[in-house]
Design a protein around this motif. Structure first.
Motif, short mmCIF file in Angstrom:
data_model
loop_
_atom_site.label_atom_id
_atom_site.label_comp_id
_atom_site.label_asym_id
_atom_site.label_seq_id
_atom_site.Cartn_x
_atom_site.Cartn_y
_atom_site.Cartn_z
N SER A 75 0.83 -1.19 0.00
CA SER A 75 0.00 0.00 0.00
C SER A 75 0.88 1.26 0.00
CB SER A 75 -0.93 -0.01 1.21
OG SER A 75 -0.19 -0.02 2.39
N PHE A 76 2.06 1.17 0.64
CA PHE A 76 2.96 2.32 0.58
C PHE A 76 3.63 2.42 -0.78
CE2 PHE A 76 2.47 2.20 5.12
CZ PHE A 76 2.38 3.54 5.38
N ALA A 77 3.87 1.27 -1.44
CA ALA A 77 4.38 1.32 -2.81
C ALA A 77 3.36 2.00 -3.72
CB ALA A 77 4.70 -0.08 -3.30
N ALA A 78 2.05 1.78 -3.44
CA ALA A 78 1.01 2.46 -4.20
C ALA A 78 1.09 3.97 -3.97
CB ALA A 78 -0.36 1.93 -3.79
N LEU A 79 1.40 4.37 -2.74
CA LEU A 79 1.60 5.80 -2.47
C LEU A 79 2.75 6.35 -3.31
CD1 LEU A 79 1.45 6.66 1.32
CD2 LEU A 79 0.18 7.66 -0.53
N ALA A 80 3.82 5.54 -3.43
CA ALA A 80 4.95 5.97 -4.25
C ALA A 80 4.52 6.19 -5.69
CB ALA A 80 6.06 4.91 -4.19
N TRP A 81 3.72 5.24 -6.21
CA TRP A 81 3.23 5.37 -7.57
C TRP A 81 2.39 6.64 -7.72
CZ3 TRP A 81 -1.91 5.05 -9.33
CH2 TRP A 81 -2.04 4.99 -10.71
N LEU A 82 1.56 6.90 -6.71
CA LEU A 82 0.69 8.07 -6.74
C LEU A 82 1.52 9.35 -6.75
CD1 LEU A 82 -2.43 8.30 -6.61
CD2 LEU A 82 -2.16 8.93 -4.23
N SER A 83 2.61 9.35 -5.96
CA SER A 83 3.41 10.57 -5.88
C SER A 83 4.15 10.85 -7.18
CB SER A 83 4.40 10.48 -4.72
OG SER A 83 5.43 9.59 -5.07
N VAL A 84 4.42 9.81 -7.97
CA VAL A 84 5.08 10.04 -9.25
C VAL A 84 4.07 10.47 -10.30
CG1 VAL A 84 6.43 8.96 -11.07
CG2 VAL A 84 6.96 8.49 -8.71
N MET A 87 11.11 16.30 -6.79
CA MET A 87 10.43 15.94 -5.55
C MET A 87 9.66 14.64 -5.68
SD MET A 87 10.27 17.06 -2.61
CE MET A 87 9.48 16.13 -1.33
N GLU A 88 9.13 14.37 -6.89
CA GLU A 88 8.31 13.16 -7.07
C GLU A 88 9.16 11.91 -6.82
OE1 GLU A 88 8.46 15.53 -9.46
OE2 GLU A 88 6.50 16.46 -9.19
N GLN A 89 10.40 11.96 -7.35
CA GLN A 89 11.28 10.80 -7.17
C GLN A 89 11.61 10.60 -5.70
OE1 GLN A 89 10.88 11.48 -10.08
NE2 GLN A 89 12.15 10.40 -11.56
N VAL A 90 11.86 11.72 -5.00
CA VAL A 90 12.21 11.61 -3.59
C VAL A 90 11.04 11.02 -2.80
CG1 VAL A 90 12.86 12.92 -1.55
CG2 VAL A 90 13.82 13.52 -3.75
N LEU A 91 9.82 11.50 -3.11
CA LEU A 91 8.64 10.99 -2.41
C LEU A 91 8.43 9.52 -2.71
CD1 LEU A 91 5.92 13.76 -2.65
CD2 LEU A 91 7.05 12.88 -0.64
N ALA A 92 8.66 9.12 -3.97
CA ALA A 92 8.48 7.72 -4.33
C ALA A 92 9.47 6.85 -3.58
CB ALA A 92 8.67 7.55 -5.84
N LEU A 93 10.74 7.28 -3.53
CA LEU A 93 11.75 6.52 -2.80
C LEU A 93 11.38 6.42 -1.32
CD1 LEU A 93 14.54 5.23 -2.50
CD2 LEU A 93 15.46 7.51 -2.19
N SER A 94 10.91 7.55 -0.77
CA SER A 94 10.54 7.56 0.64
C SER A 94 9.40 6.59 0.91
CB SER A 94 10.13 8.98 1.02
OG SER A 94 9.60 9.02 2.29
N ALA A 95 8.39 6.59 0.03
CA ALA A 95 7.25 5.69 0.25
C ALA A 95 7.67 4.23 0.12
CB ALA A 95 6.13 6.02 -0.74
N VAL A 96 8.55 3.94 -0.87
CA VAL A 96 8.98 2.55 -1.04
C VAL A 96 9.77 2.07 0.18
CG1 VAL A 96 10.53 1.08 -2.36
CG2 VAL A 96 8.95 2.56 -3.54
N LEU A 97 10.68 2.94 0.67
CA LEU A 97 11.46 2.55 1.85
C LEU A 97 10.55 2.38 3.06
CD1 LEU A 97 14.77 4.59 1.80
CD2 LEU A 97 14.45 2.16 1.49
N PHE A 98 9.56 3.27 3.19
CA PHE A 98 8.65 3.14 4.33
C PHE A 98 7.85 1.85 4.23
CE2 PHE A 98 5.21 3.90 7.19
CZ PHE A 98 5.73 4.73 8.15
N GLY A 99 7.46 1.48 2.99
CA GLY A 99 6.72 0.23 2.81
C GLY A 99 7.56 -0.97 3.17
N ILE A 100 8.85 -0.94 2.78
CA ILE A 100 9.73 -2.06 3.13
C ILE A 100 9.87 -2.16 4.64
CG2 ILE A 100 12.08 -2.91 2.98
CD1 ILE A 100 12.22 -1.58 0.21
N GLY A 101 10.04 -1.00 5.30
CA GLY A 101 10.16 -1.02 6.74
C GLY A 101 8.88 -1.51 7.42
N ALA A 102 7.72 -1.07 6.88
CA ALA A 102 6.45 -1.52 7.48
C ALA A 102 6.29 -3.02 7.31
CB ALA A 102 5.28 -0.78 6.82
N PHE A 103 6.65 -3.52 6.11
CA PHE A 103 6.59 -4.96 5.89
C PHE A 103 7.48 -5.69 6.89
CE2 PHE A 103 9.05 -8.45 4.04
CZ PHE A 103 8.06 -9.41 3.99
N GLY A 104 8.70 -5.19 7.06
CA GLY A 104 9.62 -5.85 7.98
C GLY A 104 9.10 -5.85 9.40
#
Lengths: 183, 101
Positions: free
Chosen positions: A112-121, B5-22
């Motif tokens: 769901s956070f990866a979906a947020l990433a997609w949304l932000s792009v 900024m979009e790339q930074v936000l995407a990276l941030s969200a992906v890293l947060f998702g990995i951390g939440a999964f872990g």
């Protein structure tokens, strides 16, 4: 997305390559860190993650944050984790199951956070920049700005953070103290 | 150079998702805390990105506070783990079924 492509064109190509390398390496080391069976390997991958995140901070012109990231995170916090890991000595950890039985739900939560990433792009961030009053917009003055903020309007929160750290130190000592010593 | 900024936000969200999964999936308390650190790093990237995007140093100040609180959290969390380990060796959350001993 005209603004987005303009931004990408504004970046010099080598800096773009560096950013994408840092992003890919931090995502890869984060995935390895949460999925390795040996906890010490996990810690070493987290170290790689912290160093790459420090590189991203440098690209974002947050030089002081990058230094603090390396000194405090990679230097102090990670060594503390490794220290406790070695202190506990968990030989049976590698034989155990890595993930709980509910891991599909955890995957859903992460995705769901990866979906947020997609949304932000897909939806570009609002690009109108509100000028900050104290900023003179030069990268040399950036660190001075951070210092002025930290010891000006944020002086009270800064002191409260030092109190929180003191409370954490005292709390850790109280938690770890042996009960038999007091009775 | 300005990182989009979009790339930074995407990276941030992906890293947060990995951390939440872990945090949700791992059964080792220490590695759960490490996953929390990954999430905090994702938030710091987001704060630094917005600090650059809005040309506002307050984002970096907030990120510094996040790092300080992360240090406090690591100290208390690892202290708790050591105290738990004294009663029952091992670091699996599945073993911690008692509320009081």
């Amino acid at each position: 997305m005209p603004t987005h492509t303009a931004y990408v064109l504004a970046m010099s190509s080598s800096a773009t390559a560096v950013f994408y390398y840092m992003a890919a390496a931090s995502v890869a080391s984060a995935i390895l860190a949460v999925s390795r069976k040996n906890p010490v390997h996990s810690m070493l991958w987290v170290l790689a993650l912290f160093l790459h995140v420090a590189g991203i901070f440098l690209l974002l012109h947050a030089e002081f944050l990058a230094a603090v990231q390396v000194v405090v995170y990679a230097g102090a916090i990670l060594v503390f984790y490794l220290f406790v890991l070695m202190l506990l000595d968990l030989p049976g950890e590698e034989a155990r199951q890595r993930f709980g039985a509910h891991w599909p739900f955890a995957v859903a939560g992460g995705l769901s956070f990866a979906a947020l990433a997609w949304l932000s792009v897909v939806v570009p961030v609002q690009t109108e920049v509100v000028p900050f009053a104290a900023s003179d917009a030069t990268s040399a003055g950036k660190l001075a700005d951070v210092g002025h903020e930290l010891f000006g309007p944020f002086a009270l929160p800064f002191e409260i953070v030092s109190l929180i750290l003191l409370a954490a130190i005292v709390g850790a000592v109280v938690l770890v103290r042996r009960r038999s010593a007091e009775s | 150079m300005i990182v989009p900024m979009e790339q930074v936000l995407a990276l941030s969200a992906v890293l947060f998702g990995i951390g939440a999964f872990g945090f949700l999936a791992r059964r080792n308390i220490i590695l759960m805390l490490v996953s929390v650190e990954v999430m905090l790093n994702a938030v710091n990237i987001c704060l630094a990105g917005f600090s650059q995007h809005l040309n506002d140093p307050r984002g970096q100040v907030l990120a510094l506070f996040v790092i300080a609180v992360a240090a406090a959290e690591a100290a208390v969390g690892l202290g708790l783990i050591i105290a738990l380990n004294r009663h029952k060796p091992g670091a699996g959350v599945g073993d911690l079924t008692k509320l009081k001993w």
